[in-house]
Design an enzyme around this catalytic site. Structure first.
Site, PDB file in Angstrom:
ATOM      1  N   LYS A  22       0.615  -1.320  -0.009  1.00  0.00           N
ATOM      2  CA  LYS A  22       0.140   0.158   0.192  1.00  0.00           C
ATOM      3  C   LYS A  22       1.243   1.177  -0.205  1.00  0.00           C
ATOM      4  O   LYS A  22       0.369   2.544  -1.034  1.00  0.00           O
ATOM      5  CB  LYS A  22      -0.603   0.140   1.170  1.00  0.00           C
ATOM      6  CG  LYS A  22      -1.825   1.710   1.636  1.00  0.00           C
ATOM      7  CD  LYS A  22      -2.835   1.289   2.442  1.00  0.00           C
ATOM      8  CE  LYS A  22      -2.123   1.809   4.407  1.00  0.00           C
ATOM      9  NZ  LYS A  22      -1.670   3.305   4.562  1.00  0.00           N
ATOM     10  N   ASN A  23       1.815   1.107   0.922  1.00  0.00           N
ATOM     11  CA  ASN A  23       2.780   2.598   1.315  1.00  0.00           C
ATOM     12  C   ASN A  23       4.015   2.880  -0.085  1.00  0.00           C
ATOM     13  O   ASN A  23       4.538   4.207  -0.283  1.00  0.00           O
ATOM     14  CB  ASN A  23       2.952   2.198   2.518  1.00  0.00           C
ATOM     15  CG  ASN A  23       2.198   2.844   4.134  1.00  0.00           C
ATOM     16  OD1 ASN A  23       1.201   3.154   3.364  1.00  0.00           O
ATOM     17  ND2 ASN A  23       2.701   2.503   4.574  1.00  0.00           N
TER      18      ASN A  23
HETATM   19  C1  UD1 Z   1       4.342   6.854   6.185  1.00  0.00           C
HETATM   20  C2  UD1 Z   1       3.483   5.746   5.892  1.00  0.00           C
HETATM   21  C3  UD1 Z   1       2.838   5.296   7.847  1.00  0.00           C
HETATM   22  C4  UD1 Z   1       4.004   4.702   8.843  1.00  0.00           C
HETATM   23  C5  UD1 Z   1       4.929   6.293   7.976  1.00  0.00           C
HETATM   24  C6  UD1 Z   1       5.917   5.569   9.282  1.00  0.00           C
HETATM   25  C7  UD1 Z   1       2.080   5.920   3.762  1.00  0.00           C
HETATM   26  C8  UD1 Z   1       1.457   6.034   3.041  1.00  0.00           C
HETATM   27  N1  UD1 Z   1       2.488   5.917   5.536  1.00  0.00           N
HETATM   28  O1  UD1 Z   1       3.566   7.851   7.088  1.00  0.00           O
HETATM   29  O2  UD1 Z   1       1.389   3.750   7.406  1.00  0.00           O
HETATM   30  O3  UD1 Z   1       3.161   4.611   9.661  1.00  0.00           O
HETATM   31  O4  UD1 Z   1       5.083   6.549   7.812  1.00  0.00           O
HETATM   32  O5  UD1 Z   1       6.632   4.709   9.001  1.00  0.00           O
HETATM   33  O6  UD1 Z   1       3.644   5.824   2.980  1.00  0.00           O
HETATM   34  N2  UD1 Z   1       6.370  14.847  10.726  1.00  0.00           N
HETATM   35  C9  UD1 Z   1       6.536  16.576  10.429  1.00  0.00           C
HETATM   36  N3  UD1 Z   1       6.303  16.527  10.184  1.00  0.00           N
HETATM   37  C10 UD1 Z   1       5.834  16.666   8.254  1.00  0.00           C
HETATM   38  C11 UD1 Z   1       5.640  15.085   8.127  1.00  0.00           C
HETATM   39  C12 UD1 Z   1       5.613  14.331   9.713  1.00  0.00           C
HETATM   40  O7  UD1 Z   1       6.866  16.114  12.136  1.00  0.00           O
HETATM   41  O8  UD1 Z   1       6.177  17.479   7.876  1.00  0.00           O
HETATM   42  C13 UD1 Z   1       6.426  13.801  12.054  1.00  0.00           C
HETATM   43  C14 UD1 Z   1       4.901  13.066  11.672  1.00  0.00           C
HETATM   44  O9  UD1 Z   1       3.825  13.779  12.753  1.00  0.00           O
HETATM   45  C15 UD1 Z   1       5.319  12.156  12.659  1.00  0.00           C
HETATM   46  C16 UD1 Z   1       5.833  12.002  11.644  1.00  0.00           C
HETATM   47  O10 UD1 Z   1       7.262  13.024  11.344  1.00  0.00           O
HETATM   48  O11 UD1 Z   1       5.824  12.041  13.726  1.00  0.00           O
HETATM   49  C17 UD1 Z   1       6.589  10.476  11.116  1.00  0.00           C
HETATM   50  O12 UD1 Z   1       5.275  10.522  10.172  1.00  0.00           O
HETATM   51  P1  UD1 Z   1       5.650  10.667   7.995  1.00  0.00           P
HETATM   52  O13 UD1 Z   1       7.399   9.548   8.239  1.00  0.00           O
HETATM   53  O14 UD1 Z   1       5.858  11.205   7.680  1.00  0.00           O
HETATM   54  O15 UD1 Z   1       4.676   9.847   7.546  1.00  0.00           O
HETATM   55  P2  UD1 Z   1       3.569   9.491   6.237  1.00  0.00           P
HETATM   56  O16 UD1 Z   1       4.599   9.763   5.338  1.00  0.00           O
HETATM   57  O17 UD1 Z   1       2.668  10.422   7.124  1.00  0.00           O
END
Ligand code: UD1
Length: 420
Positions: A22-23
């Site tokens: 999915k991801n």
């Molecule tokens: C992706 C995955 C999700 C997984 C996550 C971590 C997809 C569609 N989803 O989510 O299943 O749990 O990676 O492995 O691929 N953060 C910030 N600022 C930002 C972006 C993120 O502070 O601009 C923080 C988030 O709040 C969170 C952490 O970084 O605490 C990890 O988020 P991120 O790695 O971005 O996860 P996703 O890409 O949303």
């Protein structure tokens, strides 16, 4: 709303085939917006989240056609809108991944903010920081983000945290930028590598995907290609734990073992037997009745995946002694604790830590899937609980597992889905 009913039916046995990730599919589908020619994607998982992102593309003017169940043709040659639908944005945060491609190819993109999420506030500041450094003009309104630019210009972007989504969005934006973009402290997940491979097949010049420094040399345009999505390591890990928790014997097919090393290592620490056949992408898991407690700590890849934390916690609930689970990626990812405790587990949380005192048995109860992986964790707990476990809010499970109930049944689980 549908429910899942699970009853203990002893050890799971047999083989289960893992679907495409999915991801990996979600960002790759978003990235297909960058191409001026048709794209064919193979091993696309049949999931609600995938359908949502395809709808987002259609709403922007892409033509989407399923050539078979897991083979999709996407033609984004005639995009006629640069604004994503508010309702679709509310349904799935990952829809925000269309922002980078739209900005890169058309110089404009407008999107409603992805809604809050059960597992934490999940800001998008790092995505926006990247776009700004590449020269985009960003306007932030309470519920909407607009971005525009003449042409993005490559630069160096340091991510304060190796965010998966920010790394992907910036990678996609940089493919058509002028000059070189360097992403430092980039996420290293296998899904980033798959996206990089896909973009390179389209003609992008990306190196270093899978390391913490990714270099993207901008090109004029991206063309069509055919790409096969990598297997879903989280689905694989979930079935590995299903084998272990039931003291069963299951062969997981279509699984790249190097993508789930921490899960393999931790299962072995609990006493499960794990055998890897790298040549054939198979993993055999044989569970042990006496589960030794072990500690896990979630981390960005290659650490223990946060998306497997809930399922592993369900397993540790019936360990012989004690275990500690530390969640460092998301701020609020322990909602399954309350549900597991309803089933007789003894788990106490304090901040980022959950301490588990192993119990001899779990007891069936009516519990709620609070998010996707939490839902899977409750099914795993139900497999070994006495009596019936009824799981509500199972639409969360549909977002990330194709035919979860059918695959569990084929392994011998006593499980059924009831459509209300
Ligand atoms: C992706 C995955 C999700 C997984 C996550 C971590 C997809 C569609 N989803 O989510 O299943 O749990 O990676 O492995 O691929 N953060 C910030 N600022 C930002 C972006 C993120 O502070 O601009 C923080 C988030 O709040 C969170 C952490 O970084 O605490 C990890 O988020 P991120 O790695 O971005 O996860 P996703 O890409 O949303």
């Amino acid at each position: 709303m549908a429910k899942i009913l699970v009853r203990n039916n002893g050890p799971l046995k047999g083989r289960v085939k893992i679907d495409g990730a999915k991801n990996a599919a979600l960002p790759i589908i978003a990235a297909s917006l960058l191409g001026t020619e048709p794209i064919i994607l193979e091993e696309v998982p049949n999931l609600v989240d995938v359908k949502i992102i395809l709808k987002v593309l259609e709403s922007l003017g892409s033509k989407v056609e399923f050539l078979s169940e897991n083979r999709v043709l996407i033609d984004s040659s005639k995009i006629n809108s640069f604004t994503t639908d508010r309702k679709l944005m509310e349904k799935m945060r990952a829809s925000f991944l269309v922002m980078g491609p739209l900005l890169a190819r058309f110089g404009k993109a407008e999107t409603f903010l992805p809604g809050g999420c059960a597992i934490g506030s999940r800001p998008i500041d790092l995505h926006l920081k990247g776009f700004k450094i590449l020269g985009a003009d960003i306007k932030e309104e309470p519920d909407k983000i607009s971005a525009k630019c003449e042409k993005l210009v490559g630069d160096t972007i340091y991510l304060d945290f190796p965010s998966v989504g920010a790394t992907q969005n910036i990678m996609m934006a940089a493919t058509l930028a002028k000059g070189e973009t360097i992403i430092e402290n980039a996420a290293k997940e296998p899904e980033i590598v798959d996206l990089g491979n896909f973009l390179n097949k389209m003609g992008a010049k990306i190196s270093g995907a899978g390391t913490s420094t990714i270099r993207i040399l901008g090109v004029e345009k991206l063309k069509g290609t055919v790409h096969t999505i990598i297997p879903d390591r989280i689905e694989a890990a979930t079935f590995m734990i299903a084998a272990a928790i039931t003291a069963g014997e299951v062969i997981i097919e279509n699984c790249i073992s190097s993508h789930i090393k921490p899960v393999i290592a931790k299962l072995k620490e609990t006493g499960a037997y794990v055998e890897v056949n790298e040549d054939e992408d198979l993993i055999l898991v044989v569970g042990n009745k006496n589960i030794k407690g072990t500690d896990i700590k979630t981390l960005p890849y290659p650490g223990f995946p946060t998306d497997v934390q809930a399922q592993f916690m369900a397993y540790l609930c019936i360990c012989e002694n004690h275990a500690k689970v530390t969640e460092t990626v998301f701020e609020n990812r322990f909602m399954h604790v309350e549900e597991l405790n309803k089933m007789g587990a003894i788990i106490a949380t304090s901040g980022k830590e959950a301490r588990i005192a192993g119990v001899n048995k779990l007891i069936g109860a009516e519990v709620k899937a609070t998010d996707l992986r939490a839902g899977a964790a409750l099914v795993l707990a139900g497999l070994v609980a006495e009596g019936t476990t009824t799981i509500t809010n199972v639409y969360h499970i549909d977002r990330g597992y194709n035919n979860f109930v059918g695959k569990m049944k084929a392994l011998g689980a006593n499980i059924e889905r009831i459509e209300d």
